[in-house]
Design a protein around this motif. Structure first.
Motif, PDB file in Angstrom:
ATOM      1  N   VAL A 143     -40.799 -19.618  -3.290  1.00  0.00           N
ATOM      2  CA  VAL A 143     -40.612 -18.671  -2.195  1.00  0.00           C
ATOM      3  C   VAL A 143     -40.353 -19.457  -0.912  1.00  0.00           C
ATOM      4  O   VAL A 143     -41.079 -20.411  -0.602  1.00  0.00           O
ATOM      5  CB  VAL A 143     -41.847 -17.770  -2.003  1.00  0.00           C
ATOM      6  CG1 VAL A 143     -41.518 -16.640  -1.030  1.00  0.00           C
ATOM      7  CG2 VAL A 143     -42.335 -17.209  -3.330  1.00  0.00           C
ATOM      8  N   SER A 144     -39.332 -19.040  -0.176  1.00  0.00           N
ATOM      9  CA  SER A 144     -39.066 -19.682   1.114  1.00  0.00           C
ATOM     10  C   SER A 144     -38.929 -18.619   2.189  1.00  0.00           C
ATOM     11  O   SER A 144     -38.414 -17.520   1.949  1.00  0.00           O
ATOM     12  CB  SER A 144     -37.800 -20.547   1.056  1.00  0.00           C
ATOM     13  OG  SER A 144     -36.654 -19.751   0.823  1.00  0.00           O
ATOM     14  N   LEU A 145     -39.414 -18.954   3.382  1.00  0.00           N
ATOM     15  CA  LEU A 145     -39.268 -18.117   4.567  1.00  0.00           C
ATOM     16  C   LEU A 145     -38.530 -18.945   5.620  1.00  0.00           C
ATOM     17  O   LEU A 145     -38.995 -20.033   5.986  1.00  0.00           O
ATOM     18  CB  LEU A 145     -40.633 -17.694   5.123  1.00  0.00           C
ATOM     19  CG  LEU A 145     -41.567 -16.905   4.203  1.00  0.00           C
ATOM     20  CD1 LEU A 145     -42.881 -16.607   4.925  1.00  0.00           C
ATOM     21  CD2 LEU A 145     -40.910 -15.619   3.720  1.00  0.00           C
ATOM     22  N   SER A 222     -51.575 -32.890  -0.564  1.00  0.00           N
ATOM     23  CA  SER A 222     -50.879 -33.609  -1.635  1.00  0.00           C
ATOM     24  C   SER A 222     -51.157 -32.987  -2.993  1.00  0.00           C
ATOM     25  O   SER A 222     -50.425 -33.226  -3.957  1.00  0.00           O
ATOM     26  CB  SER A 222     -51.323 -35.079  -1.649  1.00  0.00           C
ATOM     27  OG  SER A 222     -52.727 -35.179  -1.803  1.00  0.00           O
ATOM     28  N   ALA A 223     -52.217 -32.191  -3.072  1.00  0.00           N
ATOM     29  CA  ALA A 223     -52.544 -31.472  -4.301  1.00  0.00           C
ATOM     30  C   ALA A 223     -52.421 -29.977  -4.037  1.00  0.00           C
ATOM     31  O   ALA A 223     -52.623 -29.517  -2.919  1.00  0.00           O
ATOM     32  CB  ALA A 223     -53.959 -31.815  -4.768  1.00  0.00           C
ATOM     33  N   PRO A 224     -52.092 -29.196  -5.058  1.00  0.00           N
ATOM     34  CA  PRO A 224     -51.918 -27.760  -4.838  1.00  0.00           C
ATOM     35  C   PRO A 224     -53.242 -27.037  -4.637  1.00  0.00           C
ATOM     36  O   PRO A 224     -54.305 -27.523  -5.032  1.00  0.00           O
ATOM     37  CB  PRO A 224     -51.235 -27.292  -6.131  1.00  0.00           C
ATOM     38  CG  PRO A 224     -51.689 -28.270  -7.161  1.00  0.00           C
ATOM     39  CD  PRO A 224     -51.801 -29.589  -6.451  1.00  0.00           C
ATOM     40  N   ILE A 225     -53.165 -25.872  -4.016  1.00  0.00           N
ATOM     41  CA  ILE A 225     -54.293 -24.938  -4.001  1.00  0.00           C
ATOM     42  C   ILE A 225     -54.346 -24.317  -5.392  1.00  0.00           C
ATOM     43  O   ILE A 225     -53.301 -23.942  -5.946  1.00  0.00           O
ATOM     44  CB  ILE A 225     -54.110 -23.857  -2.917  1.00  0.00           C
ATOM     45  CG1 ILE A 225     -54.360 -24.433  -1.519  1.00  0.00           C
ATOM     46  CG2 ILE A 225     -55.043 -22.681  -3.130  1.00  0.00           C
ATOM     47  CD1 ILE A 225     -53.210 -25.142  -0.918  1.00  0.00           C
ATOM     48  N   ARG A 242     -43.651 -29.024  -0.287  1.00  0.00           N
ATOM     49  CA  ARG A 242     -42.310 -28.944  -0.838  1.00  0.00           C
ATOM     50  C   ARG A 242     -41.308 -29.631   0.090  1.00  0.00           C
ATOM     51  O   ARG A 242     -41.404 -29.517   1.312  1.00  0.00           O
ATOM     52  CB  ARG A 242     -41.884 -27.486  -1.032  1.00  0.00           C
ATOM     53  CG  ARG A 242     -42.793 -26.666  -1.941  1.00  0.00           C
ATOM     54  CD  ARG A 242     -42.947 -27.264  -3.321  1.00  0.00           C
ATOM     55  NE  ARG A 242     -41.646 -27.528  -3.926  1.00  0.00           N
ATOM     56  CZ  ARG A 242     -41.475 -28.342  -4.965  1.00  0.00           C
ATOM     57  NH1 ARG A 242     -42.502 -28.987  -5.492  1.00  0.00           N
ATOM     58  NH2 ARG A 242     -40.273 -28.524  -5.466  1.00  0.00           N
ATOM     59  N   PRO A 243     -40.337 -30.343  -0.483  1.00  0.00           N
ATOM     60  CA  PRO A 243     -39.316 -30.999   0.341  1.00  0.00           C
ATOM     61  C   PRO A 243     -38.589 -29.995   1.229  1.00  0.00           C
ATOM     62  O   PRO A 243     -38.220 -28.900   0.788  1.00  0.00           O
ATOM     63  CB  PRO A 243     -38.364 -31.602  -0.702  1.00  0.00           C
ATOM     64  CG  PRO A 243     -39.186 -31.749  -1.939  1.00  0.00           C
ATOM     65  CD  PRO A 243     -40.144 -30.598  -1.926  1.00  0.00           C
ATOM     66  N   GLY A 244     -38.414 -30.364   2.494  1.00  0.00           N
ATOM     67  CA  GLY A 244     -37.679 -29.528   3.431  1.00  0.00           C
ATOM     68  C   GLY A 244     -38.496 -28.455   4.114  1.00  0.00           C
ATOM     69  O   GLY A 244     -37.970 -27.706   4.936  1.00  0.00           O
ATOM     70  N   SER A 245     -39.794 -28.370   3.775  1.00  0.00           N
ATOM     71  CA  SER A 245     -40.633 -27.334   4.362  1.00  0.00           C
ATOM     72  C   SER A 245     -41.340 -27.830   5.613  1.00  0.00           C
ATOM     73  O   SER A 245     -41.765 -28.988   5.692  1.00  0.00           O
ATOM     74  CB  SER A 245     -41.693 -26.879   3.354  1.00  0.00           C
ATOM     75  OG  SER A 245     -42.559 -25.913   3.918  1.00  0.00           O
ATOM     76  N   VAL A 246     -41.476 -26.930   6.597  1.00  0.00           N
ATOM     77  CA  VAL A 246     -42.355 -27.234   7.724  1.00  0.00           C
ATOM     78  C   VAL A 246     -43.795 -27.176   7.213  1.00  0.00           C
ATOM     79  O   VAL A 246     -44.075 -26.555   6.185  1.00  0.00           O
ATOM     80  CB  VAL A 246     -42.151 -26.225   8.882  1.00  0.00           C
ATOM     81  CG1 VAL A 246     -40.745 -26.317   9.433  1.00  0.00           C
ATOM     82  CG2 VAL A 246     -42.470 -24.808   8.431  1.00  0.00           C
ATOM     83  N   ILE A 293     -41.638 -23.450   2.632  1.00  0.00           N
ATOM     84  CA  ILE A 293     -41.396 -23.321   1.190  1.00  0.00           C
ATOM     85  C   ILE A 293     -42.694 -23.532   0.429  1.00  0.00           C
ATOM     86  O   ILE A 293     -43.518 -24.383   0.799  1.00  0.00           O
ATOM     87  CB  ILE A 293     -40.349 -24.348   0.715  1.00  0.00           C
ATOM     88  CG1 ILE A 293     -39.076 -24.263   1.577  1.00  0.00           C
ATOM     89  CG2 ILE A 293     -40.011 -24.140  -0.757  1.00  0.00           C
ATOM     90  CD1 ILE A 293     -38.100 -25.402   1.328  1.00  0.00           C
ATOM     91  N   LEU A 294     -42.868 -22.785  -0.646  1.00  0.00           N
ATOM     92  CA  LEU A 294     -43.995 -23.001  -1.550  1.00  0.00           C
ATOM     93  C   LEU A 294     -43.557 -22.667  -2.965  1.00  0.00           C
ATOM     94  O   LEU A 294     -42.542 -21.996  -3.188  1.00  0.00           O
ATOM     95  CB  LEU A 294     -45.214 -22.160  -1.143  1.00  0.00           C
ATOM     96  CG  LEU A 294     -45.086 -20.638  -1.093  1.00  0.00           C
ATOM     97  CD1 LEU A 294     -45.226 -19.993  -2.478  1.00  0.00           C
ATOM     98  CD2 LEU A 294     -46.131 -20.052  -0.149  1.00  0.00           C
TER      99      LEU A 294
END
Length: 302
Positions: A143-145, A222-225, A242-246, A293-294
């Motif tokens: 999902v990206s916003l 660095s690790a997921p929720i 994620r690459p490219g995410s703020v 992004i997530l």
């Protein structure tokens, strides 16, 4: 388009994975199922005439999230020119229709909202807000916003998600939430944000201390929720790196009541009232855009 609960919606499939989205109803993700198992909850009897009140799916929170107050009055914010403007809880996007494009492979949808005379009464800026859902594989949803400033002045923004994860309420004591390094905060009745309390790496979802709480990330995780439910043999991971995410600012935990068969884990780009308190407030320059992004992945555990 297909019919679902007497309304036209979009369905996307990849293997056993199925997501339902309603672009004209706030760009809302309604549900996500893998086979017969729900990942994102949606009620069987939903009141589509008041979707903002329906507990389920993933309402898109934009341009601001949470509650805002001016001089104690709920639902208002003060702009830089000292003009007080209305702002409903979690913003206005979830109440407006989005334009939508489905990719040719049937695995992703891109939905867009732009400013109108109506939105400029509450939010006097030119913008393009885009939400994209893509099934990466049968177990993973990306999902990206993206918030773009199409105007001439800096654009304040802090959107977020409100994922309703399907979970039988009796499973909460047996389900854990695993987090990276965080500080726990919440909003008081007067709108103030509490001082940070060091967070813990693991909670169970029946703990009152995480109800309606903001888990502010100390760094890019660095690790997921992770949401881990051994009785259901299910693990859900939310990857915020994620690459490219703020950078994401916080993850909020909330549910409606003790008998609700869902639990919300919500990645946010700021905290409520950030336009006044600054917690996560972003200013997007003219001609620029910010993308958050997530990825959510589901796996079985032994």
């Amino acid at each position: 388009m297909t019919r679902f609960q007497d309304h036209d919606i979009v369905e996307l499939r990849h293997g056993d994975s199925l997501i339902r989205v309603a672009p004209q109803f706030g760009g809302r993700l309604l549900s996500w199922d893998i086979g017969a198992e729900p990942v994102i909850y949606w009620p069987d009897q939903a009141d589509w005439s008041q979707l903002a009140r329906v507990r389920g799916g993933n309402p898109l929170l934009f341009p601001f999230l949470g509650r805002h107050r001016v001089d104690g009055r709920l639902g208002e914010w003060r702009d830089s020119a000292d003009v007080v403007r209305p702002m409903p809880m979690h913003g206005f996007a979830r109440d407006l229709p989005f334009a939508a494009t489905v990719d040719a492979d049937g695995r992703s949808i891109r939905m867009t909202l732009t400013d109108t005379e109506e939105t400029r009464q509450a939010y006097p800026f030119a913008f393009r807000f885009e939400a994209c859902y893509r099934l990466i594989d049968s177990q993973t949803l990306e999902v990206s916003l993206t918030t773009a400033n199409t105007g001439t002045q800096p654009l304040p923004s802090y959107p977020g998600h409100h994922f309703y994860f399907a979970l039988p309420h009796k499973m909460r004591p047996h389900t854990t939430l695993e987090l990276p390094a965080t500080d726990r905060r919440h909003q008081l009745e007067d709108g103030a944000i509490t001082a940070p309390v060091p967070g813990e790496p693991r909670y169970t979802l029946d703990e009152a201390r995480i109800h309606d709480r903001f888990h502010c990330l100390r760094a890019i995780p660095s690790a997921p929720i992770s949401i881990v439910c051994p009785p259901l043999r299910k693990r859900i991971e939310i990857d915020l790196d994620r690459p490219g995410s703020v950078p994401w600012y916080a993850v909020t935990t909330w549910t409606e009541k003790d008998t609700s068969d869902f639990y919300c884990v919500e990645p946010w780009l700021g905290l409520p009232d950030a336009i006044h308190n600054g917690f996560g407030l972003r200013w997007i320059a003219r001609g620029e855009s910010h993308t958050a992004i997530l990825r959510i992945s589901v796996s079985n555990i032994g």
